[in-house]
Design a protein around this motif. Structure first.
Motif, mmCIF file in Angstrom:
data_model
loop_
_atom_site.group_PDB
_atom_site.id
_atom_site.type_symbol
_atom_site.label_atom_id
_atom_site.label_comp_id
_atom_site.label_asym_id
_atom_site.label_seq_id
_atom_site.Cartn_x
_atom_site.Cartn_y
_atom_site.Cartn_z
ATOM 1 N N VAL A 242 0.836 -1.205 0.000
ATOM 2 C CA VAL A 242 0.000 0.000 0.000
ATOM 3 C C VAL A 242 0.868 1.250 0.000
ATOM 4 N N GLU A 243 1.916 1.248 0.819
ATOM 5 C CA GLU A 243 2.804 2.412 0.878
ATOM 6 C C GLU A 243 3.534 2.620 -0.443
ATOM 7 N N SER A 244 4.015 1.534 -1.031
ATOM 8 C CA SER A 244 4.776 1.674 -2.273
ATOM 9 C C SER A 244 3.892 2.168 -3.406
ATOM 10 N N ILE A 245 2.656 1.703 -3.462
ATOM 11 C CA ILE A 245 1.753 2.151 -4.520
ATOM 12 C C ILE A 245 1.364 3.606 -4.300
ATOM 13 N N ALA A 246 1.092 3.958 -3.045
ATOM 14 C CA ALA A 246 0.735 5.348 -2.743
ATOM 15 C C ALA A 246 1.876 6.293 -3.086
ATOM 16 N N ASN A 247 3.114 5.838 -2.862
ATOM 17 C CA ASN A 247 4.275 6.686 -3.128
ATOM 18 C C ASN A 247 4.733 6.651 -4.578
ATOM 19 N N SER A 248 4.210 5.705 -5.345
ATOM 20 C CA SER A 248 4.675 5.557 -6.726
ATOM 21 C C SER A 248 4.150 6.641 -7.646
ATOM 22 N N PRO A 251 -1.082 6.757 -11.704
ATOM 23 C CA PRO A 251 -2.388 7.346 -12.006
ATOM 24 C C PRO A 251 -3.528 6.346 -11.847
ATOM 25 N N ALA A 252 -3.244 5.046 -12.036
ATOM 26 C CA ALA A 252 -4.270 4.006 -11.939
ATOM 27 C C ALA A 252 -3.573 2.679 -11.709
ATOM 28 N N LYS A 262 -10.487 -9.010 -5.938
ATOM 29 C CA LYS A 262 -10.766 -8.551 -4.573
ATOM 30 C C LYS A 262 -9.576 -7.828 -3.950
ATOM 31 N N LEU A 263 -8.391 -8.439 -4.028
ATOM 32 C CA LEU A 263 -7.216 -7.866 -3.379
ATOM 33 C C LEU A 263 -6.852 -6.514 -3.956
ATOM 34 N N ILE A 264 -6.772 -6.432 -5.275
ATOM 35 C CA ILE A 264 -6.341 -5.173 -5.887
ATOM 36 C C ILE A 264 -7.381 -4.078 -5.684
ATOM 37 N N ARG A 265 -8.655 -4.444 -5.616
ATOM 38 C CA ARG A 265 -9.703 -3.444 -5.351
ATOM 39 C C ARG A 265 -9.585 -2.905 -3.918
ATOM 40 N N THR A 271 -5.372 3.015 -1.036
ATOM 41 C CA THR A 271 -4.411 3.992 -1.564
ATOM 42 C C THR A 271 -5.084 5.198 -2.206
ATOM 43 N N GLY A 272 -6.361 5.080 -2.488
ATOM 44 C CA GLY A 272 -7.064 6.171 -3.161
ATOM 45 C C GLY A 272 -6.732 6.287 -4.634
ATOM 46 N N VAL A 273 -6.166 5.216 -5.221
ATOM 47 C CA VAL A 273 -5.827 5.208 -6.641
ATOM 48 C C VAL A 273 -6.951 4.521 -7.415
ATOM 49 N N ALA A 274 -7.250 5.055 -8.585
ATOM 50 C CA ALA A 274 -8.346 4.523 -9.393
ATOM 51 C C ALA A 274 -8.002 3.155 -9.976
#
Length: 317
Positions: A242-248, A251-252, A262-265, A271-274
């Protein structure tokens, strides 16, 4: 029956047996039977074989090769085959395709032979990434391996196989150039591809996604974990992901057709990413869909990735 009639009958029988012997057992259009493990390999084989034989695929569209369990029907299909084709590099979990071929006494060709594999980390070990087809240049290696195999099996059809392969290889070169053209529309800082599992390393390396991750895939889980891809996710691993995706700055992020979303959703929500959409990964699409062929699945994936990364998360760009 007099001797002349008997002699004539023997001549006719000998003639018939000679004609049957001259029929190439694998060369006739109703004799060449190929069984493949994955849908991508089946599509490659059909492009090469054409109407000269039959190609059967063990995996159905949407099935996961990592966790597949062969059925009695699969055994019968392989028993009737002249040739088996597998991806290799441990894509077929627990070597199920190799086991089917060996048990049936059938020749098997590993289509990734000759590919320079990328290495990925899995449970503290370095392993070769099996998802080599996501580079069209690697797909050409598959095609050449299949062509050589069917040439050996049916030398009478060699000219046809090589002509079909030449056309398909040209299509792969066009596909490669088209993908590069489409990806060039995305600014480099937005070329961040996050998917459910490590299926897109070759795609990222070939088309320069995820620069800060050494042009390799960004994914919550490795390429295979236990009975279900993603089953090994721990709370600590989840936090890091979650941290790595949020910091990456992605855009989606994307779900995959062969894995539960389920997991990726959940991660997208955290993360608040679309969610950018659903990508074809370990399997092509159903019949009569845009992704039912290799070129179709690559085309639809690229269009979805490009559109999603250009239109989502503008505030992050």
């Amino acid at each position: 029956m007099n001797s002349n009639v008997l002699k004539t009958a023997r001549i006719w029988l000998a003639s018939i047996m000679t004609c049957l012997a001259l029929v190439a057992p694998a060369g006739a259009s109703d004799g060449l039977k190929i069984v493949t493990s994955t849908t991508q390999i089946a599509d490659f084989a059909r492009n090469i074989v054409g109407d000269r034989g039959e190609v059967h695929c063990i995996l159905a569209p949407g099935a996961d090769p990592h966790t597949y369990q062969p059925t009695p029907d699969d055994v019968h299909i392989v028993l009737d085959a002249n040739l088996c084709l597998q991806n290799g590099l441990h894509l077929e979990g627990k070597d199920w395709m190799g086991t089917l071929a060996r048990d049936a006494g059938k020749p098997i060709v590993t289509c990734t032979d000759g590919v320079q594999p990328l290495d990925i980390s899995q449970d503290g070990q370095t392993i070769p990434d099996p998802h080599a087809w996501f580079s069209p240049r690697n797909a050409a290696v598959y095609v050449n391996n299949i062509t050589r195999a069917v040439n050996r099996l049916d030398p009478d059809g060699k000219r046809q196989y090589e002509a079909r392969a030449q056309l398909f290889l040209q299509q792969l070169r066009v596909l490669d150039a088209w993908v590069r053209q489409q990806v060039a529309r995305i600014p480099p800082h937005r070329r961040i591809l996050v998917t459910t599992h490590d299926a897109f390393n070759y795609f990222c390396r070939e088309f320069k996604f995820n620069e800060r991750n050494n042009y390799l895939s960004i994914a919550p889980v490795g390429w295979s974990t236990g009975s279900e891809v993603g089953a090994g996710m721990t709370p600590e691993r989840r936090r890091v992901v979650v941290e790595s995706i949020a910091n990456s700055g992605a855009p989606a992020i994307f779900v995959e057709t062969t894995i539960s979303p389920k997991l990726i959703r959940e991660i997208a929500r955290d993360t608040g990413v679309a969610i950018g959409g659903e990508l074809y990964s370990d399997s092509m699409g159903e019949a009569d869909t845009a992704g039912e062929t290799y070129i179709g699945m690559m085309r639809e994936n690229v269009l979805l990735i490009v559109n999603s990364l250009l239109t989502n998360g503008d505030e992050q760009g």
